[in-house]
Design a protein around this motif. Sequence first.
Motif, PDB file in Angstrom:
ATOM      1  N   LYS A   1     -42.680  74.032  17.923  1.00 52.94           N
ATOM      2  CA  LYS A   1     -44.138  74.113  17.836  1.00 52.94           C
ATOM      3  C   LYS A   1     -44.573  73.323  16.608  1.00 52.94           C
ATOM      4  N   VAL A   2     -45.378  72.293  16.835  1.00 49.05           N
ATOM      5  CA  VAL A   2     -45.776  71.390  15.753  1.00 49.05           C
ATOM      6  C   VAL A   2     -47.231  70.959  15.915  1.00 49.05           C
ATOM      7  N   HIS A   3     -47.747  70.393  14.854  1.00 47.99           N
ATOM      8  CA  HIS A   3     -49.016  69.666  14.890  1.00 47.99           C
ATOM      9  C   HIS A   3     -48.667  68.197  14.690  1.00 47.99           C
ATOM     10  N   VAL A   4     -49.369  67.314  15.385  1.00 45.10           N
ATOM     11  CA  VAL A   4     -49.148  65.885  15.214  1.00 45.10           C
ATOM     12  C   VAL A   4     -50.504  65.209  15.054  1.00 45.10           C
TER      13      VAL A   4
ATOM     14  N   TYR B   1     -47.726  58.312  13.210  1.00 44.45           N
ATOM     15  CA  TYR B   1     -47.872  59.748  13.400  1.00 44.45           C
ATOM     16  C   TYR B   1     -47.365  60.493  12.178  1.00 44.45           C
ATOM     17  N   GLU B   2     -47.926  61.665  11.978  1.00 45.24           N
ATOM     18  CA  GLU B   2     -47.441  62.599  10.978  1.00 45.24           C
ATOM     19  C   GLU B   2     -47.296  63.943  11.677  1.00 45.24           C
ATOM     20  N   MET B   3     -46.113  64.525  11.574  1.00 47.28           N
ATOM     21  CA  MET B   3     -45.817  65.791  12.245  1.00 47.28           C
ATOM     22  C   MET B   3     -45.615  66.884  11.189  1.00 47.28           C
ATOM     23  N   THR B   4     -46.273  68.012  11.413  1.00 46.82           N
ATOM     24  CA  THR B   4     -46.122  69.168  10.530  1.00 46.82           C
ATOM     25  C   THR B   4     -45.771  70.387  11.364  1.00 46.82           C
ATOM     26  N   ASP B   5     -45.201  71.404  10.688  1.00 46.51           N
ATOM     27  CA  ASP B   5     -45.013  72.672  11.387  1.00 46.51           C
ATOM     28  C   ASP B   5     -46.366  73.369  11.448  1.00 46.51           C
ATOM     29  N   LEU B   6     -46.410  74.535  12.054  1.00 47.07           N
ATOM     30  CA  LEU B   6     -47.696  75.214  12.236  1.00 47.07           C
ATOM     31  C   LEU B   6     -48.298  75.700  10.918  1.00 47.07           C
ATOM     32  N   ASN B   7     -47.479  75.706   9.842  1.00 43.30           N
ATOM     33  CA  ASN B   7     -47.983  76.085   8.515  1.00 43.30           C
ATOM     34  C   ASN B   7     -48.423  74.885   7.697  1.00 43.30           C
ATOM     35  N   GLY B   8     -48.335  73.677   8.267  1.00 48.88           N
ATOM     36  CA  GLY B   8     -48.776  72.484   7.573  1.00 48.88           C
ATOM     37  C   GLY B   8     -47.697  71.795   6.756  1.00 48.88           C
TER      38      GLY B   8
ATOM     39  N   LEU C   1     -42.900  67.632   8.543  1.00 47.33           N
ATOM     40  CA  LEU C   1     -41.589  67.554   9.160  1.00 47.33           C
ATOM     41  C   LEU C   1     -41.121  66.117   9.341  1.00 47.33           C
ATOM     42  N   ASP C   2     -42.057  65.225   9.665  1.00 50.13           N
ATOM     43  CA  ASP C   2     -41.676  63.862  10.001  1.00 50.13           C
ATOM     44  C   ASP C   2     -42.907  62.967   9.969  1.00 50.13           C
ATOM     45  N   GLU C   3     -42.636  61.676   9.912  1.00 51.11           N
ATOM     46  CA  GLU C   3     -43.665  60.655  10.073  1.00 51.11           C
ATOM     47  C   GLU C   3     -42.984  59.452  10.695  1.00 51.11           C
ATOM     48  N   GLY C   4     -43.759  58.675  11.421  1.00 53.95           N
ATOM     49  CA  GLY C   4     -43.166  57.518  12.076  1.00 53.95           C
ATOM     50  C   GLY C   4     -44.201  56.676  12.787  1.00 53.95           C
ATOM     51  N   LYS C   5     -43.704  55.924  13.761  1.00 57.11           N
ATOM     52  CA  LYS C   5     -44.580  55.017  14.495  1.00 57.11           C
ATOM     53  C   LYS C   5     -44.447  55.254  15.991  1.00 57.11           C
ATOM     54  N   VAL C   6     -45.509  54.853  16.690  1.00 57.99           N
ATOM     55  CA  VAL C   6     -45.615  55.072  18.133  1.00 57.99           C
ATOM     56  C   VAL C   6     -46.136  53.789  18.768  1.00 57.99           C
TER      57      VAL C   6
END
Length: 149
Positions: free
Chosen positions: A84-87, A108-115, A118-123
């Motif tokens: 479960k993540v936010h992107v 993109y920047e990905m976080t857990d549900l607490n903010g 977790l990761d960042e990258g390209k799409v």
Amino acid sequence: MKKVVSLAMLMAISLFSKAQTNADPLQQARKAIEASNAIYADLANKNDGSILTRYTDDACLLPPNSAPVCGKENIAKFFKDGPKVHVKFTIQHLYGDASTFITEESYYEMTDLNGNKLDEGKVMVIWKNTADGLKMHRDMFSSNKPVSK
């Protein structure tokens, strides 16, 4: 003279109205893509297959360090029971004529549900214009983090 001025004003109004209704197709596509991107993680987090509404029937995911994942059944398996993540997606460029295909280049920047990050990258996404609107046809993504050993 009044007729000439009146006619000129009507023509100007007509041209202005036409310009307002014929918005740039890439701008319209950007709005649709931004709206889709805004709910992407929420749909994946539902774990009910609703993420598939974002993809064409013959779509392929192109994840890093992995074989392509093609077709709705396989894409559903890819997302099943995922974290479960936010992107947040930030569009860098859109390419194409918006009539059939559009290519999106984003970060993109990905976080857990607490903010917590977790990761960042390209799409890189190839969007296809379908009867149901723009859908992801090819979806390639990779992290900016080095591969763990």
